[in-house]
Enzyme design. Structure first.
Site, PDB file in Angstrom:
ATOM      1  N   SER A 196       0.823  -1.213   0.000  1.00 54.44           N
ATOM      2  CA  SER A 196       0.000   0.000   0.000  1.00 54.44           C
ATOM      3  C   SER A 196       0.854   1.259   0.000  1.00 54.44           C
ATOM      4  O   SER A 196       1.706   1.428  -0.857  1.00 54.44           O
ATOM      5  CB  SER A 196      -0.976  -0.018   1.174  1.00 54.44           C
ATOM      6  OG  SER A 196      -2.240  -0.392   0.759  1.00 54.44           O
ATOM      7  N   LYS A 253       0.188  -4.569  -3.391  1.00 58.19           N
ATOM      8  CA  LYS A 253      -1.156  -4.046  -3.129  1.00 58.19           C
ATOM      9  C   LYS A 253      -1.206  -2.618  -3.619  1.00 58.19           C
ATOM     10  O   LYS A 253      -0.652  -1.722  -3.009  1.00 58.19           O
ATOM     11  CB  LYS A 253      -1.490  -4.074  -1.644  1.00 58.19           C
ATOM     12  CG  LYS A 253      -2.759  -3.271  -1.351  1.00 58.19           C
ATOM     13  CD  LYS A 253      -3.677  -3.945  -0.451  1.00 58.19           C
ATOM     14  CE  LYS A 253      -4.974  -3.234  -0.155  1.00 58.19           C
ATOM     15  NZ  LYS A 253      -5.394  -2.102  -0.886  1.00 58.19           N
TER      16      LYS A 253
END
Length: 99
Positions: A10, A35
């Site tokens: 992320s 991600k």
């Protein structure tokens, strides 16, 4: 140098990619998690739901889609980051030539 592994995901993954793309950091460790999407769950009238991707992270220079692939490191090092303190990880896992 920036120490990353398969738990780098992320926002930390995007930061790693930005530093790397702009030649501000050498990535050391294992490829990142991959991600790079933001999703929301939309409930439908019948009670079911659908997951909708509303945004995608991209690295700033290459604009590559890292979702599901991660970011490849410059210096691969297999270091058990989750089992040793970070200070020891740097001294034990990062080659001196990469610093």
């Amino acid at each position: 140098a920036l120490l990353v592994d398969d738990k780098t995901a992320s926002a930390s993954e995007v930061l790693s990619g930005a530093l790397h793309d702009n030649k501000r950091a050498t990535l050391i460790g294992r490829n990142t998690f991959g991600k790079a999407v933001i999703q929301t769950v939309e409930e439908l009238q019948d009670g079911s739901a659908v997951v909708v991707t509303i945004a995608r992270y991209e690295t700033p220079v290459s604009r590559s889609n890292i979702n599901g692939r991660g970011i490849e490191v410059d210096v691969p090092v297999d270091c058990p980051l989750s089992t040793i303190p970070l200070a020891k990880a740097v001294s034990q896992c990062v080659p001196r030539s990469a610093l």
